[in-house]
Design an enzyme around this catalytic site. Structure first.
Site, PDB file in Angstrom:
ATOM      1  N   ALA A 132      -1.276  -6.666  -6.841  1.00 51.67           N
ATOM      2  CA  ALA A 132      -1.179  -7.937  -7.557  1.00 51.67           C
ATOM      3  C   ALA A 132      -2.186  -8.896  -6.937  1.00 51.67           C
ATOM      4  O   ALA A 132      -2.569  -8.741  -5.773  1.00 51.67           O
ATOM      5  CB  ALA A 132       0.231  -8.494  -7.425  1.00 51.67           C
TER       6      ALA A 132
ATOM      7  N   GLY B 122       0.953  -3.495  -6.274  1.00 50.14           N
ATOM      8  CA  GLY B 122       1.181  -3.458  -7.728  1.00 50.14           C
ATOM      9  C   GLY B 122       0.364  -2.370  -8.423  1.00 50.14           C
ATOM     10  O   GLY B 122       0.759  -1.882  -9.483  1.00 50.14           O
TER      11      GLY B 122
ATOM     12  N   GLU C  18       2.366   0.661  -7.922  1.00 49.85           N
ATOM     13  CA  GLU C  18       3.567   0.496  -8.760  1.00 49.85           C
ATOM     14  C   GLU C  18       3.247   0.708 -10.244  1.00 49.85           C
ATOM     15  O   GLU C  18       4.049   1.275 -10.984  1.00 49.85           O
ATOM     16  CB  GLU C  18       4.171  -0.898  -8.524  1.00 49.85           C
ATOM     17  CG  GLU C  18       4.760  -1.029  -7.121  1.00 49.85           C
ATOM     18  CD  GLU C  18       5.142  -2.460  -6.783  1.00 49.85           C
ATOM     19  OE1 GLU C  18       4.245  -3.333  -6.789  1.00 49.85           O
ATOM     20  OE2 GLU C  18       6.326  -2.706  -6.525  1.00 49.85           O
TER      21      GLU C  18
ATOM     22  N   GLU D 191       2.840  -4.493   0.856  1.00 47.46           N
ATOM     23  CA  GLU D 191       3.407  -5.840   0.696  1.00 47.46           C
ATOM     24  C   GLU D 191       4.061  -6.359   1.974  1.00 47.46           C
ATOM     25  O   GLU D 191       4.018  -7.549   2.267  1.00 47.46           O
ATOM     26  CB  GLU D 191       4.441  -5.855  -0.447  1.00 47.46           C
ATOM     27  CG  GLU D 191       3.835  -5.813  -1.845  1.00 47.46           C
ATOM     28  CD  GLU D 191       3.614  -4.409  -2.374  1.00 47.46           C
ATOM     29  OE1 GLU D 191       3.611  -3.451  -1.563  1.00 47.46           O
ATOM     30  OE2 GLU D 191       3.448  -4.262  -3.603  1.00 47.46           O
TER      31      GLU D 191
HETATM   32  N1  CAA Z   1      -5.728  -9.735  -4.783  1.00 43.18           N
HETATM   33  C1  CAA Z   1      -6.793 -10.558  -4.929  1.00 43.18           C
HETATM   34  N2  CAA Z   1      -8.047 -10.226  -4.515  1.00 43.18           N
HETATM   35  C2  CAA Z   1      -8.197  -9.020  -3.965  1.00 43.18           C
HETATM   36  C3  CAA Z   1      -7.126  -8.116  -3.776  1.00 43.18           C
HETATM   37  C4  CAA Z   1      -5.840  -8.524  -4.234  1.00 43.18           C
HETATM   38  N3  CAA Z   1      -4.780  -7.728  -4.140  1.00 43.18           N
HETATM   39  N4  CAA Z   1      -7.613  -7.001  -3.162  1.00 43.18           N
HETATM   40  C5  CAA Z   1      -8.918  -7.201  -2.992  1.00 43.18           C
HETATM   41  N5  CAA Z   1      -9.278  -8.414  -3.455  1.00 43.18           N
HETATM   42  C6  CAA Z   1     -10.611  -9.024  -3.457  1.00 43.18           C
HETATM   43  C7  CAA Z   1     -10.999  -9.509  -2.065  1.00 43.18           C
HETATM   44  O1  CAA Z   1     -10.445 -10.783  -1.812  1.00 43.18           O
HETATM   45  C8  CAA Z   1     -12.491  -9.496  -2.172  1.00 43.18           C
HETATM   46  O2  CAA Z   1     -12.901 -10.662  -2.865  1.00 43.18           O
HETATM   47  P1  CAA Z   1     -14.082 -11.594  -2.253  1.00 43.18           P
HETATM   48  O3  CAA Z   1     -15.294 -10.711  -2.325  1.00 43.18           O
HETATM   49  O4  CAA Z   1     -14.141 -12.756  -3.194  1.00 43.18           O
HETATM   50  O5  CAA Z   1     -13.686 -11.914  -0.851  1.00 43.18           O
HETATM   51  C9  CAA Z   1     -12.797  -8.315  -3.069  1.00 43.18           C
HETATM   52  O6  CAA Z   1     -11.580  -8.042  -3.773  1.00 43.18           O
HETATM   53  C10 CAA Z   1     -13.187  -7.071  -2.282  1.00 43.18           C
HETATM   54  O7  CAA Z   1     -12.152  -6.802  -1.344  1.00 43.18           O
HETATM   55  P2  CAA Z   1     -12.440  -6.575   0.222  1.00 43.18           P
HETATM   56  O8  CAA Z   1     -13.674  -7.297   0.649  1.00 43.18           O
HETATM   57  O9  CAA Z   1     -11.183  -6.887   0.968  1.00 43.18           O
HETATM   58  O10 CAA Z   1     -12.742  -5.003   0.208  1.00 43.18           O
HETATM   59  P3  CAA Z   1     -12.525  -3.976   1.396  1.00 43.18           P
HETATM   60  O11 CAA Z   1     -13.152  -2.708   0.929  1.00 43.18           O
HETATM   61  O12 CAA Z   1     -12.975  -4.546   2.689  1.00 43.18           O
HETATM   62  O13 CAA Z   1     -10.925  -3.770   1.507  1.00 43.18           O
HETATM   63  C11 CAA Z   1      -8.713  -3.386   0.632  1.00 43.18           C
HETATM   64  C12 CAA Z   1     -10.243  -3.168   0.467  1.00 43.18           C
HETATM   65  C13 CAA Z   1      -8.222  -2.615   1.871  1.00 43.18           C
HETATM   66  C14 CAA Z   1      -8.043  -2.817  -0.618  1.00 43.18           C
HETATM   67  C15 CAA Z   1      -8.428  -4.889   0.805  1.00 43.18           C
HETATM   68  O14 CAA Z   1      -9.093  -5.597  -0.228  1.00 43.18           O
HETATM   69  C16 CAA Z   1      -6.986  -5.236   0.739  1.00 43.18           C
HETATM   70  O15 CAA Z   1      -6.266  -5.036   1.710  1.00 43.18           O
HETATM   71  N6  CAA Z   1      -6.496  -5.783  -0.426  1.00 43.18           N
HETATM   72  C17 CAA Z   1      -5.147  -6.224  -0.594  1.00 43.18           C
HETATM   73  C18 CAA Z   1      -4.193  -5.042  -0.722  1.00 43.18           C
HETATM   74  C19 CAA Z   1      -2.757  -5.549  -0.856  1.00 43.18           C
HETATM   75  O16 CAA Z   1      -2.212  -6.133   0.055  1.00 43.18           O
HETATM   76  N7  CAA Z   1      -2.129  -5.283  -2.024  1.00 43.18           N
HETATM   77  C20 CAA Z   1      -0.789  -5.721  -2.307  1.00 43.18           C
HETATM   78  C21 CAA Z   1      -0.847  -7.010  -3.064  1.00 43.18           C
HETATM   79  S1  CAA Z   1       0.739  -7.767  -3.244  1.00 43.18           S
HETATM   80  C22 CAA Z   1       1.445  -6.958  -4.541  1.00 43.18           C
HETATM   81  O17 CAA Z   1       0.905  -6.046  -5.131  1.00 43.18           O
HETATM   82  C23 CAA Z   1       2.807  -7.495  -4.927  1.00 43.18           C
HETATM   83  C24 CAA Z   1       3.577  -6.635  -5.852  1.00 43.18           C
HETATM   84  O18 CAA Z   1       4.388  -5.852  -5.430  1.00 43.18           O
HETATM   85  C25 CAA Z   1       3.465  -6.750  -7.297  1.00 43.18           C
END
Ligand code: CAA
Length: 259
Positions: free
Chosen positions: A65, A110, A113, A133
């Site tokens: 998400a 998400g 999911e 999460e």
């Molecule tokens: N939401 C918003 N933006 C996201 C995102 C997310 N879940 N995941 C990645 N992005 C964005 C980053 O902010 C980044 O944007 P900018 O270039 O503007 O900074 C871009 O995508 C590229 O991401 P990274 O630079 O972080 O890429 P990476 O290769 O270094 O890392 C990753 C990849 C490990 C997937 C890392 O992006 C990450 O940890 N993302 C979040 C994963 C996460 O925590 N997901 C769970 C979300 S909460 C949820 O899903 C709730 C639910 O149950 C419904």
């Protein structure tokens, strides 16, 4: 219908939905959920579509998400913001056609999911799965605490959800999170091959088999068995049943018409 955050293509009875926010690794915001819901509804009603593939493209399935959209929400706002995801996920899960996810790269939070709402998951060998999460101080709110244990058992689901660990495609296959792992360049071909195999069968039998499994997972065994028996009997009212059995007796391939 035009979409901005997803693409929908239909070819030979198979619709492919591709998540399309590459700049944020296909993070799922409310617009994506609304568009997924609209696509699921349209494809469900389109009689020309008999199977659906859901993918994020070659690099990433979805990194979860949209954290930017979520970060500043209060509890009341988050309840509202969860609604579109719930609607989209339920519509996809309940599509009366087979739905296959084709997953390359990250399927996190998400994103993971979302893949759990589909019938079958095919992973590229570069796919990575997880419910991180807990590392954000929250829990999976897109059905992860419910669908994941039903799929892989409570013990493994708890380990993934409590740790937030990311696992690779082979481990996902070992624990039953995905059905199959293929090389990244074969991902879409494999998903299409499987979709074609499914849609060559009788559409009503397939629809009722899906319904029996999905409904059966919500109820006790006896209730599920009763539902199965009714669906089984109902199929004897279809032309496909006559054709399927006649073809067997005549030692030829059946020609199912979905009626
Ligand atoms: N939401 C918003 N933006 C996201 C995102 C997310 N879940 N995941 C990645 N992005 C964005 C980053 O902010 C980044 O944007 P900018 O270039 O503007 O900074 C871009 O995508 C590229 O991401 P990274 O630079 O972080 O890429 P990476 O290769 O270094 O890392 C990753 C990849 C490990 C997937 C890392 O992006 C990450 O940890 N993302 C979040 C994963 C996460 O925590 N997901 C769970 C979300 S909460 C949820 O899903 C709730 C639910 O149950 C419904």
């Amino acid at each position: 219908m035009t979409y901005e955050t997803i693409r929908v293509e239909i070819e030979e009875g198979i619709a492919t939905i591709t998540l399309n926010r590459p700049e944020v690794l296909n993070a799922l915001n409310s617009q994506v959920f609304n568009e997924l819901a609209a696509a699921a509804k349209n494809l469900g009603e389109d009689e020309g579509v008999r199977g659906v593939i859901l993918t994020g493209g070659e690099k990433v399935f979805a990194a979860g998400a949209d954290i930017k959209q979520m970060a500043s929400l209060n509890a009341v706002e988050v309840v509202k913001s969860i609604r579109p995801s719930r609607i989209a996920f339920n519509l996809i899960e309940n599509l009366q056609k087979p739905v296959i996810s084709a997953i390359a790269g990250y399927a996190l939070g998400g994103g993971c999911e979302l893949s759990l709402t589909t019938d079958v998951r095919i992973a590229a060998d570069n796919a990575q799965f997880g419910l991180p999460e807990i590392k954000l101080g929250i829990l999976p709110g897109g059905g992860g605490t419910q669908r994941l244990p039903r799929l892989i058992g409570a013990g493994k689901a708890k380990e993934l959800i409590f740790s937030g660990d990311i696992i690779n495609a082979e481990e996902a296959l070992r624990i039953g999170l995905v059905n199959k792992v293929v090389s990244a360049d074969q991902l879409m071909a494999e998903a299409k091959k499987m979709a074609k195999k499914f849609i060559s069968k009788g559409a009503i039998a397939l629809q009722l088999a899906k319904s029996c499994i999905n409904e059966g997972l919500q109820v006790d065994l006896e209730t599920g068995l009763q539902y199965e028996h009714k669906c089984f009997a109902l199929l004897f009212a279809t032309e496909d049943q006559k054709e399927g059995m006649q073809a067997f007796l005549e030692k030829r391939k059946p020609n199912f018409q979905g009626r």
